[in-house]
Design an enzyme around this catalytic site. Structure first.
Site, PDB file in Angstrom:
ATOM      1  N   GLU A 282       3.741 -12.127 -10.798  1.00  0.00           N
ATOM      2  CA  GLU A 282       5.167 -12.261 -10.499  1.00  0.00           C
ATOM      3  C   GLU A 282       5.844 -13.230 -11.456  1.00  0.00           C
ATOM      4  O   GLU A 282       6.954 -12.980 -11.933  1.00  0.00           O
ATOM      5  CB  GLU A 282       5.340 -12.739  -9.049  1.00  0.00           C
ATOM      6  CG  GLU A 282       6.325 -11.906  -8.267  1.00  0.00           C
ATOM      7  CD  GLU A 282       6.281 -12.206  -6.776  1.00  0.00           C
ATOM      8  OE1 GLU A 282       6.146 -11.234  -6.008  1.00  0.00           O
ATOM      9  OE2 GLU A 282       6.368 -13.377  -6.369  1.00  0.00           O
ATOM     10  N   GLU A 285       6.262 -11.584 -14.765  1.00  0.00           N
ATOM     11  CA  GLU A 285       7.378 -10.627 -14.722  1.00  0.00           C
ATOM     12  C   GLU A 285       8.718 -11.372 -14.746  1.00  0.00           C
ATOM     13  O   GLU A 285       9.660 -10.964 -15.441  1.00  0.00           O
ATOM     14  CB  GLU A 285       7.270  -9.779 -13.443  1.00  0.00           C
ATOM     15  CG  GLU A 285       8.245  -8.624 -13.378  1.00  0.00           C
ATOM     16  CD  GLU A 285       8.115  -7.812 -12.090  1.00  0.00           C
ATOM     17  OE1 GLU A 285       7.124  -7.991 -11.343  1.00  0.00           O
ATOM     18  OE2 GLU A 285       9.024  -7.005 -11.838  1.00  0.00           O
ATOM     19  N   CYS A 302       6.461  -9.505  -1.434  1.00  0.00           N
ATOM     20  CA  CYS A 302       5.181  -9.572  -0.715  1.00  0.00           C
ATOM     21  C   CYS A 302       5.312  -9.407   0.781  1.00  0.00           C
ATOM     22  O   CYS A 302       4.317  -9.255   1.470  1.00  0.00           O
ATOM     23  CB  CYS A 302       4.458 -10.867  -1.053  1.00  0.00           C
ATOM     24  SG  CYS A 302       5.549 -12.246  -1.173  1.00  0.00           S
ATOM     25  N   SER A 322      10.339  -7.544  -7.576  1.00  0.00           N
ATOM     26  CA  SER A 322       9.205  -7.557  -8.494  1.00  0.00           C
ATOM     27  C   SER A 322       8.347  -6.340  -8.175  1.00  0.00           C
ATOM     28  O   SER A 322       8.231  -5.933  -7.019  1.00  0.00           O
ATOM     29  CB  SER A 322       8.412  -8.837  -8.255  1.00  0.00           C
ATOM     30  OG  SER A 322       7.100  -8.676  -8.720  1.00  0.00           O
ATOM     31  N   LYS A 361       2.135  -5.776   8.157  1.00  0.00           N
ATOM     32  CA  LYS A 361       0.968  -5.611   7.281  1.00  0.00           C
ATOM     33  C   LYS A 361       0.128  -4.401   7.707  1.00  0.00           C
ATOM     34  O   LYS A 361      -0.555  -3.784   6.897  1.00  0.00           O
ATOM     35  CB  LYS A 361       0.112  -6.879   7.284  1.00  0.00           C
ATOM     36  CG  LYS A 361       0.778  -8.053   6.578  1.00  0.00           C
ATOM     37  CD  LYS A 361       0.658  -7.949   5.065  1.00  0.00           C
ATOM     38  CE  LYS A 361       1.471  -8.975   4.342  1.00  0.00           C
ATOM     39  NZ  LYS A 361       1.717  -8.632   2.941  1.00  0.00           N
ATOM     40  N   GLU A 364       1.994  -1.661   6.173  1.00  0.00           N
ATOM     41  CA  GLU A 364       1.848  -1.701   4.714  1.00  0.00           C
ATOM     42  C   GLU A 364       0.503  -1.105   4.277  1.00  0.00           C
ATOM     43  O   GLU A 364       0.441  -0.315   3.327  1.00  0.00           O
ATOM     44  CB  GLU A 364       1.947  -3.154   4.223  1.00  0.00           C
ATOM     45  CG  GLU A 364       1.860  -3.291   2.701  1.00  0.00           C
ATOM     46  CD  GLU A 364       1.816  -4.757   2.242  1.00  0.00           C
ATOM     47  OE1 GLU A 364       1.034  -5.553   2.806  1.00  0.00           O
ATOM     48  OE2 GLU A 364       2.549  -5.103   1.309  1.00  0.00           O
ATOM     49  N   GLU A 369       1.051   5.035  -1.223  1.00  0.00           N
ATOM     50  CA  GLU A 369       0.903   4.702  -2.641  1.00  0.00           C
ATOM     51  C   GLU A 369      -0.036   3.525  -2.877  1.00  0.00           C
ATOM     52  O   GLU A 369      -0.408   3.249  -4.015  1.00  0.00           O
ATOM     53  CB  GLU A 369       2.281   4.439  -3.280  1.00  0.00           C
ATOM     54  CG  GLU A 369       2.971   3.142  -2.876  1.00  0.00           C
ATOM     55  CD  GLU A 369       3.657   3.189  -1.502  1.00  0.00           C
ATOM     56  OE1 GLU A 369       3.459   4.147  -0.749  1.00  0.00           O
ATOM     57  OE2 GLU A 369       4.393   2.224  -1.182  1.00  0.00           O
ATOM     58  N   CYS A 506       5.859 -16.504   7.279  1.00  0.00           N
ATOM     59  CA  CYS A 506       4.696 -15.917   7.973  1.00  0.00           C
ATOM     60  C   CYS A 506       4.173 -16.781   9.110  1.00  0.00           C
ATOM     61  O   CYS A 506       3.533 -16.270  10.025  1.00  0.00           O
ATOM     62  CB  CYS A 506       3.562 -15.664   6.994  1.00  0.00           C
ATOM     63  SG  CYS A 506       3.962 -14.372   5.845  1.00  0.00           S
TER      64      CYS A 506
HETATM   65 FE1  HC0 Z   1       2.056 -13.716   4.632  1.00  0.00          FE
HETATM   66 FE2  HC0 Z   1       1.465 -13.014   2.288  1.00  0.00          FE
HETATM   67  S1  HC0 Z   1       2.277 -15.060   2.849  1.00  0.00           S
HETATM   68  S2  HC0 Z   1       3.114 -12.032   3.508  1.00  0.00           S
HETATM   69  O1  HC0 Z   1       3.555 -14.341   5.196  1.00  0.00           O
HETATM   70  O2  HC0 Z   1       3.058 -12.981  -0.074  1.00  0.00           O
HETATM   71  O3  HC0 Z   1       1.400 -11.712   6.645  1.00  0.00           O
HETATM   72  O4  HC0 Z   1       0.326 -15.794   5.969  1.00  0.00           O
HETATM   73  O5  HC0 Z   1      -0.729 -12.897   4.005  1.00  0.00           O
HETATM   74  O6  HC0 Z   1       0.248 -10.399   1.558  1.00  0.00           O
HETATM   75  O7  HC0 Z   1      -0.623 -14.420   0.738  1.00  0.00           O
HETATM   76  C1  HC0 Z   1       1.684 -12.561   5.985  1.00  0.00           C
HETATM   77  C2  HC0 Z   1       1.043 -15.025   5.550  1.00  0.00           C
HETATM   78  C3  HC0 Z   1       0.385 -13.119   3.807  1.00  0.00           C
HETATM   79  C4  HC0 Z   1       0.670 -11.385   1.822  1.00  0.00           C
HETATM   80  C5  HC0 Z   1       0.130 -13.834   1.293  1.00  0.00           C
HETATM   81  C6  HC0 Z   1       2.430 -12.929   0.812  1.00  0.00           C
END
Ligand code: HC0
Ligand code: SF4
Length: 573
Positions: A282, A285, A302, A322, A361, A364, A369, A506
């Protein structure tokens, strides 16, 4: 300031207080159900619909809901008169009269606020029988919605509509049929739901819960042909302890690692390693875009709830984020390629399990993809809460566990990776690296105070080699909506924006131990994250020795052809 009397005690309180605020200000207690206040993020849910907080006010014929009754000079309040207790009990009995009675097998068993109220109010029978409406359940990859358990508190609606401005939940129908759900009874998957899980985080009953993958994870752990590797997200280590009697903000990294070993995972790796890897891609980039007139601002990519929000709500801005995948997905892609090669294991036999504070997540991991390794990069995602269930189910005494270390080569991380778990952290981590790469100078103080805190939108200016780089940070999708609209209208100009969908980032994710409306819990987790960072010997991603090694041995350099194929992605309308 009006003077009022609460349970024979005279107090002076600000005039904008409600009776409930006044009771709380003297350390008193009135039970609530629909009421919820997350002051730090400006959210209050006060429909006064559940009637659980009824109190007696001297001289008034009717009882009054404490949450919605303003204080006034001379008010004399009794919070626990027999009449008030009786009214509360009746209110809860009426809620239970059309509520499924399957508490023993409800996923919310032991965490349900309705169940707690029934116990607190000594409800052992119920003279009321309501009409049991039959609403269909909705099961997505991340969330299970059971409207039959909805108590119409509207907390989910407030989070979805006011905080996230997604607006897929609203109250429909009347009387016994009334529930909160998407229009036309659509499934969440067919709406613009981001799977942020904030509705789940505040639902008091089993009406909204995560979809559990515990059984699938046990199956692969017990399959001798499978090599099961696990990754732990940054925010899990500062929250899991709460499930086992520790104070919020207790750092439990070592115990978390040893619990995972006892559970039978073959390798215990860290999402934080991949967070450092994300910064490499990142920050590279960002440097490219900044120096070569590329598309700015660059948005971090993310948080999968945020990505889905952007795809639905701002399809014209899909060039902004990104192209770097999230750490969770980068981890999956390198586990099934780099690690598979190094360990001499056929990637088809590797199963990647993630422990995440997040429900999006789960969604995700299932995106079509995200298969850079040739396989689904991440196989199963379980939340902090689900992991706690697995630990309890296995009879592990978490408090007695030794402190253990992550395995290598995907277990080493820097302080920059730790702060990913709280709002402002990804931007700060990216700045630590981008600053040094762009200026060629060593960064003195690595802590960018200006991007820290809990304001919904924060904008900071950082001087990098004569250029004033403006960084925006937003947590909560409603806040980013405002920021993006300002950018579109030319009112604000920034170079980089970090977005996290959940309150506080998070640490306040939809899969964390329930905070029951107490934002202080989220703040204490944040402080713990900052403490881990401060105590790390290395605090910049590009200085992580394991990261240097993966580039030397496997990836080449950031955004090389291989890195691009494995670590970058695209977005869709
Ligand atoms: Fe998060 Fe992450 S920081 S989104 O909040 O970027 O779920 O804890 O794992 O992937 O590293 C959540 C937390 C993660 C990811 C990381 C990011
Ligand atoms: Fe709304 Fe988030 Fe719940 Fe989806 S997961 S319904 S976006 S609060």
């Amino acid at each position: 300031m009006p003077k009022i009397t609460i349970n024979c005690k005279e107090v002076e309180v600000p005039e904008n207080y409600t009776v409930l605020d006044a009771v709380k200000s003297i350390g008193g207690y009135v039970p609530t159900l629909c009421y919820m206040k997350l002051e730090d993020i400006g959210i209050e849910n006060r429909p006064a619909s559940c009637r659980v907080c009824m109190v007696e006010i001297e001289g008034r014929r009717n009882l009054a809901p404490a949450c919605a009754t303003p204080v006034a000079e001379g008010l004399v309040v009794k919070t626990h008169s027999r009449r008030a207790i009786h009214a509360r009990r009746t209110a809860v009995q009426l809620l239970l009269s059309d509520h499924p009675q399957d508490c023993l097998k409800c996923p919310k068993n032991g965490e349900c606020e309705l169940q707690d109220l029934a116990a607190e109010l000594n409800i052992h029978n119920n003279p009321y029988f309501g009409k049991m409406s039959l609403h269909k359940k909705d099961i997505s990859a991340a969330i299970i919605r059971d409207p039959n358990k909805c108590v119409m508190c509207r907390r989910c609606e407030t989070m979805c509509n006011e905080f996230q401005t997604v607006g897929v939940l609203s109250a429909v129908d009347r009387g016994f049929d009334a529930v909160v759900k998407p229009t036309f009874d659509w499934s969440l998957e067919s709406t613009a739901c981001t799977f942020c899980g904030q509705c789940v985080a505040v639902c008091p009953t089993g009406a909204l819960v995560e979809r559990s993958y515990i059984d699938q994870v046990w199956d692969v752990i017990e399959d001798p042909k499978k090599h099961v590797v696990v990754q732990t997200a940054p925010a899990v280590r500062v929250a899991i302890g709460e499930e086992f009697g520790y104070e919020p903000g207790t750092i439990s990294t070592g115990k978390l690692v040893s619990a995972l070993r006892v559970l039978g995972f073959d390798k215990i790796f860290d999402t934080n390693f991949a967070a450092d890897l994300t910064i490499m891609e990142e920050a590279y980039e960002f440097k490219e875009r900044l120096e070569n007139g590329g598309y700015l601002p660059m948005l971090t990519s993310c948080c999968p709830g945020w990505v889905k929000f952007l795809e639905h709500q701002f399809p014209e801005l899909l060039e902004m984020p990104s192209s770097a995948k999230s750490p969770q997905q980068m981890f999956g892609a390198v586990a099934k390629t780099y690690y598979a090669q190094k360990a001499g294991i056929d990637p088809k036999d590797i199963v990647v399990v993630s422990i995440m504070p997040c429900l999006a997540k789960k969604y995700e991991a299932n995106r079509e993809e995200l298969r850079g390794s040739g396989y689904q990069d991440v196989d199963y995602v379980i939340t902090t809460r689900e992991l706690a269930d697995m630990i309890r189910e296995s009879g592990i005494n978490f408090q007695n566990l030794p402190e253990e270390e992550y395995d290598n080569p995907l277990g080493e991380s820097t302080g920059a990776a730790d702060i990913f778990g709280r709002t402002g952290g990804v931007a700060e981590a990216a700045l630590r690296t981008a600053y040094e790469w762009i200026t060629g100078e060593e960064l003195g103080n690595v802590e960018f105070e200006a991007v820290r805190g809990y304001e919904g939108v924060r904008i900071a200016e950082v001087g990098i080699k004569g250029t004033k780089v403006k960084v925006g940070v937003a947590h909560g999708l409603g806040n980013v909506r405002k920021l993006l609209e300002d950018i579109r209208e030319g009112k604000t100009e920034v170079h980089m924006i970090e977005v996290m969908a959940c309150p506080g980032g998070c640490v306040g994710g939809g899969g964390q131990p329930y905070h029951h409306g107490d934002f202080n819990i989220i703040k204490r987790r944040t402080e713990a994250i900052n403490k881990i960072d401060r105590n790390k010997p290395i605090r910049k991603s590009h200085e992580n020795p394991s990261i240097k090694k993966i580039y030397e041995e496997f990836l080449g350099k950031p955004n090389s052809e291989k890195a691009h194929h494995l670590l970058h992605t695209e977005y869709f309308e």
